[in-house]
Design an enzyme around this catalytic site. Structure first.
Site: not given
Ligand code: SIN
Length: 182
Positions: A10-15, A86
Site C-alpha cells: 500500500v502506497f502512503g502519501y499523506g498521514s 480511510e
C-alpha cells in the site's frame, strides 16, 4: 499482479507516511507516476467536523508528475483497519509503485473528485486558513499538515504545494504568537 491472500503493497502519501497505526512487514520510499498530492479532500471525521471540515491530501491526476511517499507491505487482514481509517471518501486504487530498483503492483487510497467530502482547489492562503482553524477527533488539522511536510522534508521528497501550505501555517502561528506576546 498482486495475489489475494498474499501480503500487498500500500502506497502512503499523506498521514500514512507519518502515522503507522498498523503492522507492516516492510516499508520503502517509493513513487507513483501521473499523480499530484493536493489538500483538496475534506475531513469531517479526523481533522475537522461536519459543519467545519478540515483539509487533507488526496491524489489528483497529473500526467508527467510523480508523487513521492512510502510503500508498506501489509498482510491482507490489515486492509480492514486501513479501509476504516480511510473511510471518508477514499477508495483503494490499483497502482504501480516504483522503487529505486523495481516496480511493484500495489494499491493507494485515493479520494476521487466528486466524492461527498471532496472540496477541490482553493487559493493556498484559503487552504492554509482553513487548516489553521480546523480540528477534529484526531487532533488539529495543522498537525496533519506540518507533520506531513516534515516527513517529506526528512526524506528529501519534493512537494511545492505541501511546502507552500506549511510555510503559510508557520507564518500564521508566528504572527499569532507575536500578537499574544507584544
Ligand atoms: C495516505 O496517507 O496515503 C492517504 C491519505 C491520508 O490518510 O492522509
Amino acid at each position: 499482479m498482486s495475489q489475494p491472500n498474499q501480503p500487498n503493497w500500500v502506497f502512503g502519501y499523506g498521514s500514512l507516511i507519518w502515522k503507522q497505526d498498523f503492522p507492516f512487514l516492510e516499508s520503502r520510499p517509493g513513487r507513483i507516476r501521473g499523480w499530484a498530492r493536493r489538500f483538496w479532500q475534506g475531513s469531517h471525521d479526523h481533522r475537522g467536523l461536519a459543519h467545519d471540515p478540515g483539509r487533507v491530501v488526496t491524489l489528483i491526476e497529473a500526467p508527467g508528475e510523480v508523487c513521492e511517499g512510502f510503500a508498506f507491505l501489509v498482510e491482507p487482514s490489515v486492509f480492514e483497519h486501513l479501509d476504516h481509517r480511510e473511510k471518508n471518501g477514499y477508495q483503494r486504487l490499483p497502482v504501480a509503485i516504483e522503487f529505486a530498483a523495481e516496480t511493484v503492483a500495489g494499491v493507494v487510497y485515493r479520494a476521487a473528485e466528486g466524492n461527498a467530502a471532496f472540496l477541490g482547489p482553493a487559493p493556498a492562503e484559503a487552504i492554509a486558513a482553513q487548516i489553521n482553524r480546523c480540528a477534529g477527533p484526531s487532533g488539529p488539522n495543522r498537525e496533519y499538515a506540518i507533520r506531513l511536510a516534515q516527513a517529506l522534508r526528512e526524506n528529501d521528497f519534493e512537494d511545492p504545494h505541501v511546502f507552500e501550505i506549511e510555510a503559510l501555517l508557520l507564518q500564521k502561528n508566528r504572527s499569532s504568537s507575536q500578537g499574544a506576546n507584544p
